[in-house]
Design a protein around this motif. Structure first.
Motif, PDB file in Angstrom:
ATOM      1  N   THR A 180       0.920  -0.816   0.151  1.00 20.99           N
ATOM      2  CA  THR A 180       0.027   0.196   0.006  1.00 20.99           C
ATOM      3  C   THR A 180       0.961   1.334  -0.002  1.00 20.99           C
ATOM      4  O   THR A 180       2.154   1.259   0.244  1.00 20.99           O
ATOM      5  CB  THR A 180      -0.947   0.055   1.322  1.00 20.99           C
ATOM      6  OG1 THR A 180      -0.170   0.016   2.351  1.00 20.99           O
ATOM      7  CG2 THR A 180      -1.719  -1.200   1.235  1.00 20.99           C
ATOM      8  N   THR A 181       0.178   2.361  -0.080  1.00 16.54           N
ATOM      9  CA  THR A 181       1.121   3.720  -0.170  1.00 16.54           C
ATOM     10  C   THR A 181       1.565   3.711   1.105  1.00 16.54           C
ATOM     11  O   THR A 181       2.773   4.515   1.099  1.00 16.54           O
ATOM     12  CB  THR A 181       0.061   4.804  -0.562  1.00 16.54           C
ATOM     13  OG1 THR A 181      -0.733   4.452  -1.973  1.00 16.54           O
ATOM     14  CG2 THR A 181       0.687   6.171  -0.624  1.00 16.54           C
ATOM     15  N   GLU A 182       0.861   3.604   2.276  1.00 15.26           N
ATOM     16  CA  GLU A 182       1.505   3.995   3.604  1.00 15.26           C
ATOM     17  C   GLU A 182       2.759   2.842   3.761  1.00 15.26           C
ATOM     18  O   GLU A 182       3.849   3.320   4.161  1.00 15.26           O
ATOM     19  CB  GLU A 182       0.420   3.514   4.638  1.00 15.26           C
ATOM     20  CG  GLU A 182      -0.777   4.617   4.580  1.00 15.26           C
ATOM     21  CD  GLU A 182      -1.681   4.416   3.624  1.00 15.26           C
ATOM     22  OE1 GLU A 182      -1.445   3.369   2.953  1.00 15.26           O
ATOM     23  OE2 GLU A 182      -2.653   5.212   3.441  1.00 15.26           O
ATOM     24  N   TYR A 212       8.591   2.386   4.210  1.00 10.35           N
ATOM     25  CA  TYR A 212       9.846   1.530   3.743  1.00 10.35           C
ATOM     26  C   TYR A 212      10.904   2.475   3.372  1.00 10.35           C
ATOM     27  O   TYR A 212      12.073   2.562   3.524  1.00 10.35           O
ATOM     28  CB  TYR A 212       9.475   0.724   2.541  1.00 10.35           C
ATOM     29  CG  TYR A 212      10.572   0.047   1.884  1.00 10.35           C
ATOM     30  CD1 TYR A 212      11.499  -1.066   2.459  1.00 10.35           C
ATOM     31  CD2 TYR A 212      11.075   0.384   0.772  1.00 10.35           C
ATOM     32  CE1 TYR A 212      12.290  -1.484   1.892  1.00 10.35           C
ATOM     33  CE2 TYR A 212      12.229   0.092  -0.010  1.00 10.35           C
ATOM     34  CZ  TYR A 212      12.812  -1.081   0.770  1.00 10.35           C
ATOM     35  OH  TYR A 212      14.004  -1.610   0.215  1.00 10.35           O
ATOM     36  N   LYS A 213      10.152   3.819   2.715  1.00 10.30           N
ATOM     37  CA  LYS A 213      11.316   5.041   2.262  1.00 10.30           C
ATOM     38  C   LYS A 213      11.801   5.433   3.359  1.00 10.30           C
ATOM     39  O   LYS A 213      13.053   5.708   3.235  1.00 10.30           O
ATOM     40  CB  LYS A 213      10.449   5.824   1.596  1.00 10.30           C
ATOM     41  CG  LYS A 213      11.381   7.036   0.839  1.00 10.30           C
ATOM     42  CD  LYS A 213      12.201   6.328  -0.497  1.00 10.30           C
ATOM     43  CE  LYS A 213      12.740   7.289  -1.110  1.00 10.30           C
ATOM     44  NZ  LYS A 213      13.709   8.322  -0.465  1.00 10.30           N
TER      45      LYS A 213
END
Length: 212
Positions: free
Chosen positions: A159-161, A166-167
């Motif tokens: 997902t985006t979250e 992770y980034k």
């Protein structure tokens, strides 16, 4: 018509009935014997099925399976090959076919009915130049994909979250690596080697050496 003519007609009819009765009885007896013969053949076929044909398949299956268990339990024994299975069964396979990467040999026994057979299926894996026994099936064969289903590959989508988290973790790890690198460089600068022998090299006085 006179009474004499009526009597003659009745006698003729009686004679014809009397002559047809033995023939009808004989035909009925033949049909009965034929039905009894067919019934006897069917009973014999069923008896052969359950007393000879099916037990033969079961006995061959059990003999091969028991020996295979013994070979797997003793490391010194070789693996079960198709030649060993053929020797145990006592006859060559009636048919051979491929099931994916597996080789299947079919042993067949005739049942009491001419259009029916009972079968034993020996499934092998190729190991070098030999066919190693992998599994057995009696009477009915099951395809490898049905016996050993392969799991479907699944693709996990983040997902985006999860991507943002992770980034952040990736950036923190990079910053931590840079900090360790700077600390390492600074620690190395504290141990710069010094030439302690540069000032004690012999100096020339300018006067030539004198003899004794």
């Amino acid at each position: 018509m006179t009474s004499d003519e009526n009597l003659s007609t009745d006698l003729n009819a009686s004679d014809s009935t009397t002559t047809e009765t033995p023939s009808a009885k004989q035909s009925s007896s033949r049909r009965l014997l034929l039905l009894l013969g067919v019934l006897a053949l069917m009973c014999g076929a069923l008896a052969f099925d359950y007393k000879v044909a099916r037990p033969s398949v079961q006995n061959a299956h059990d003999a091969v399976a028991d020996l295979n268990v013994m070979h797997n339990a003793v490391p010194q024994f070789n693996v079960m090959t198709n030649q060993m299975v053929e020797e145990i069964v006592g006859k060559p396979p009636a048919d051979t076919f491929k099931d994916g990467n597996y080789t299947v040999e079919v042993y067949s026994w005739q049942s009491g009915l001419p259009f029916r057979t009972y079968k034993l299926y020996a499934v092998y894996q190729t190991v070098g130049k030999n066919l190693m026994l992998f599994r057995l099936h009696k009477f009915n064969y099951e395809l490898t994909k049905d016996v050993i289903p392969f799991p479907e590959s699944t693709v996990m989508k983040a997902t985006t979250e999860e991507l943002a988290a992770y980034k952040i973790e990736e950036d923190l790890a990079a910053m931590e690596s840079m900090r360790y690198l700077e600390e390492y460089k600074s620690s190395q600068s504290l141990y710069t080697p010094i030439n302690v022998f540069k000032d004690i090299s012999p100096k020339s006085s300018g006067n030539p050496p004198t003899g004794i």
